[in-house]
Design an enzyme around this catalytic site. Structure first.
Site, PDB file in Angstrom:
ATOM      1  N   CYS A   1       2.516   1.997   3.313  1.00  0.00           N
ATOM      2  CA  CYS A   1       3.674   1.118   3.545  1.00  0.00           C
ATOM      3  C   CYS A   1       4.876   1.619   2.743  1.00  0.00           C
ATOM      4  CB  CYS A   1       3.355  -0.318   3.117  1.00  0.00           C
ATOM      5  SG  CYS A   1       1.896  -0.976   3.933  1.00  0.00           S
TER       6      CYS A   1
ATOM      7  N   ASP B   1       1.005  20.907 -36.259  1.00  0.00           N
ATOM      8  CA  ASP B   1       1.927  21.262 -37.327  1.00  0.00           C
ATOM      9  C   ASP B   1       1.376  20.588 -38.589  1.00  0.00           C
ATOM     10  OD1 ASP B   1       4.389  22.189 -38.517  1.00  0.00           O
ATOM     11  OD2 ASP B   1       4.992  20.094 -38.552  1.00  0.00           O
TER      12      ASP B   1
ATOM     13  N   CYS C   1       0.838  -1.207   0.000  1.00  0.00           N
ATOM     14  CA  CYS C   1       0.000   0.000   0.000  1.00  0.00           C
ATOM     15  C   CYS C   1       0.864   1.245   0.000  1.00  0.00           C
ATOM     16  CB  CYS C   1      -0.932   0.003   1.213  1.00  0.00           C
ATOM     17  SG  CYS C   1      -0.057   0.160   2.779  1.00  0.00           S
TER      18      CYS C   1
END
Length: 701
Positions: free
Chosen positions: A18, A395, A15
């Site tokens: 952690c 472009d 997690c």
């Protein structure tokens, strides 16, 4: 400093909380100077001296395994073999036994209490170990909140609920880890695209070796049906190559001698010999993986907000829980057991799990999904900005058009014949890199017209070029160039205007005294350009703009053909930059789409710079915020749609996570918030947020 920097892959990091703690523990190692942890890519970069044993010790609280970056990871343990899941299942057995005793012997029976206590100790051992250590250091995270809640439940005699909270928390952690792993599959899939070994020929010897041992210049032997292990150049044979893994294009591309091929692509038909041109760590697929991992590590603006919010939110929840437990009994005569129980429920429901994970899972999933489809998004910030786009500027040459203009007309306006006009033009343009110059050289080669020897070549930026042929200086370039040199006769101007109205670019050839002739060139519009522009307007893009150095008439002709909102023509490179700045000041979020080479300043000035043809050019990968790996615009609408969907999902996740917390906390007032309900609210919110984010895996083109 670089020599003392090592990169490792991680396994078992479950997690974001952690991850933060693991990073903090590594920073505490005296010999470590700096550390950067990439949660999405499961990688850590450590500067300084630290052994793998020291790093694993720093991550022991979460069972984190550390491997050198180039080492192949062990296959992760099956779900049912993981120690934390085994203890959770044993805990469930004791909970069931506890409830059997609860209904037969009663809630206060020593057997009932003993069974629930065993369930709490077995299922919550790792939780308590970390939670109590955190509490001792006054570090308040999710495990600290849960530890206090479960111990508090036991103290006030709510053994059954404490045991259930431990089990449901373990289930929540396991499902969250599984869901995050699912989101990371995109990176793993990319890493598995290219083979680990290659068959190479060195001299007369043929051998199969690891890709790390392949040298530049080695000759790879590729049979039909095999994937290429390295980037290189075809030196023998021809075949159809499926480049879907790199560009997202499913139609195979014909490759022959001299063509570039990429690692991870599939040889469908013929046998090929390929000279290796890049080392394993420099291949296009390796760069894509590296850039995707970096992108997933970059914190999106919404994630920065959430992280900042969570930093103050967790301690605030502990204060609120304490006040809920203490104020009613002290000031209003409430029952201590009842309000301490409510305070514990507030602790559980206050876990910021769903909130903290709301953004990173969505970002990791979206960036990984895009990479598999041939779109490289280089960070959460660019993903979010792409979702807010209102204007897309293009472009012209090589983006909306094929980029390979062809000569359509060669017309003499003097005593020189057409072949002499073409030969003189070729003599000057053979020194130029401009696409229009290449068209003239190609036309001369096709018709067998040789150029004259030319000297003193000089490019005139944005206008043309000049060179000396014989004793005369010749100019070739736009009518604007010649207007500065000599008056253009009326008949020539009319002829130029007519050709320009047809969408052709006209270059005049002449000396300082006379116009000798003209060459008209047309760049073919890509077949996909008009439908792409339509799709963008349907997606809600307010304005599409073409920026081109071409003359006004040619630019407007192409603009009308494509259905663009606006065309800005006769622009020098610095004018394109000014146009982007103007568009940003008028409309806010603006994307610039180009090839990533000639458009680098405009790409940098745009809110989001999007480069095409990333598979073929390192420049496109490096300069742009988003790179379309294929050399076309097909994936542009998908990219914008994915970004918008990600932005919507992040907003849904954050709003939902906060609303669930508020709704659950409001249940404290009538006393309806139980520990069960609290853990279900927390677990449910986390899983719904993750599941919502994983919907991005199914985003279609």
């Amino acid at each position: 400093m670089e020599d003392n920097q090592n990169v490792y892959r991680l396994q078992g990091l479950s997690c974001t909380n952690c991850a933060a703690k693991f990073e903090k523990n590594i920073r505490a190692i005296e010999t470590v100077e700096d550390v950067q942890l990439n949660f999405g890519a499961m990688k850590i970069t450590v500067r300084g001296d630290a052994s793998i044993e020291q790093l694993e010790k720093a991550g022991a609280f979460d069972g984190i395994k550390v491997y050198p970056e180039r080492e192949r990871l062990e296959k992760p343990e099956p779900f049912w073999k993981k120690r934390e899941n085994i203890t959770a299942m044993i805990s469930l057995v004791f909970i069931i036994a506890g409830y059997v005793s609860y209904f037969q012997a009663g809630e206060k029976s020593p057997v009932t209490i003993g069974l629930f206590a065993l369930a709490i100790l077995i299922g919550g051992f790792d939780l308590f170990k970390v939670g109590l250590q955190n509490l001792a250091k006054l570090e308040f995270d999710m495990k600290t909140l849960m530890t206090v809640a479960v111990i508090g439940a036991a103290i006030i005699g709510e053994w059954a609920e404490g045991a259930v909270v431990v089990f449901l928390f373990a289930v929540s952690e396991a499902l969250e880890a599984y869901s995050i792993d699912k989101a990371r599959q995109s990176i793993k899939a990319l890493m598995d695209i290219a083979p680990n070994r290659a068959t190479v020929r060195r001299g007369t010897e043929v051998m199969e070796i690891d890709v790390e041992d392949v040298r530049i210049g080695d000759v790879m032997l590729i049979k039909p049906g095999q994937k290429l292990a390295m980037d290189g150049e075809v030196i023998q044979g021809q075949s159809s190559i499926n480049q879907a893994a790199i560009t997202g294009e499913s139609i195979p591309i014909h490759k022959a001698i001299g063509d570039e091929v990429f690692a991870g692509t599939l040889n469908e038909e013929g046998a090929l010999e390929v000279r290796v041109t890049k080392r394993a760590e420099d291949t296009t697929i390796a760069k894509i993986i590296h850039l995707v991992e970096e992108a997933q590590a970059e914190r999106a603006p919404s994630q920065q907000f959430v992280d900042k919010f969570a930093k103050y939110y967790t301690p605030a929840i502990m204060v609120v829980a304490l006040l809920v437990a203490v104020i009613p009994p002290l000031l209003f005569g409430g029952a201590w057991s009842e309000w301490v129980y409510s305070g514990l429920a507030v602790l559980v429901v206050g876990c910021p799990c769903a909130l903290v994970i709301s953004t990173p899972v969505a970002i990791v999933t979206a960036i990984g999904n895009a990479a598999r489809k041939g779109v490289l998004i280089k960070g959460g910030i660019h993903l979010e900005e792409t979702g807010k786009l209102k204007v897309v500027a293009f472009d012209k040459t090589g983006t909306l058009t094929e980029g390979k203009p062809a000569v359509t007309d060669v017309i003499s306006l003097s005593d020189m014949d057409n072949d002499e006009i073409l030969a003189t033009s070729r003599a000057i343009e053979s020194y130029s890199q401009h696409p229009l110059a290449s068209a003239i050289v190609r036309k001369a080669e096709e018709t067998g017209v040789n150029g004259f020897p030319a000297t003193d070549f000089q490019s005139i930026t944005g206008k043309g070029a000049k060179a000396s042929i014989g004793n005369e200086t010749y100019f070739i370039g736009s009518p604007i160039l010649f207007e500065e040199i000599l008056p253009i006769p009326g008949p020539v101007t009319r002829q130029v205007n007519e050709l320009q109205r047809q969408g052709k670019t006209v270059m005049l050839l002449g000396t300082g005294q006379e116009i000798k002739g003209l060459v008209a060139v047309a760049d073919q519009v890509r077949k996909s350009s008009a439908p792409i522009i339509q799709k963008l307007h349907k997606l809600g893009i307010e304005k599409t703009v073409m920026l081109t150095g071409d003359n006004e008439a040619t630019g407007q002709a192409i603009g009308r053909q494509l259905g663009l909102s606006e065309t800005r023509a006769e622009l020098l490179p610095e004018d394109k930059l000014d146009s982007i700045r103007t568009l940003r000041s008028q409309s806010g979020n603006v994307a610039m789409v180009g090839d990533g080479v000639n458009d680098a300043p405009a790409l940098a000035a745009a809110t989001v710079g999007i480069a095409m043809g990333g598979a073929g050019t390192d420049a496109a990968l490096e300069t742009a915020d988003v790179a379309l790996m294929a050399d076309d615009l097909e994936k542009l609408p998908y990219t914008i749609a994915l970004s918008r969907k990600t932005l919507a999902i992040i907003k849904q996740n954050i709003s939902f996570a906060i609303l669930v917390k508020i709704a659950a906390l409001l249940l404290v007032v009538p006393g309806w918030l139980t520990l069960w309900l609290a853990i279900f609210a927390d677990m449910g919110a986390t899983l719904i947020v993750v599941a919502n984010s994983l919907r991005l895996l199914k985003t279609k083109e």
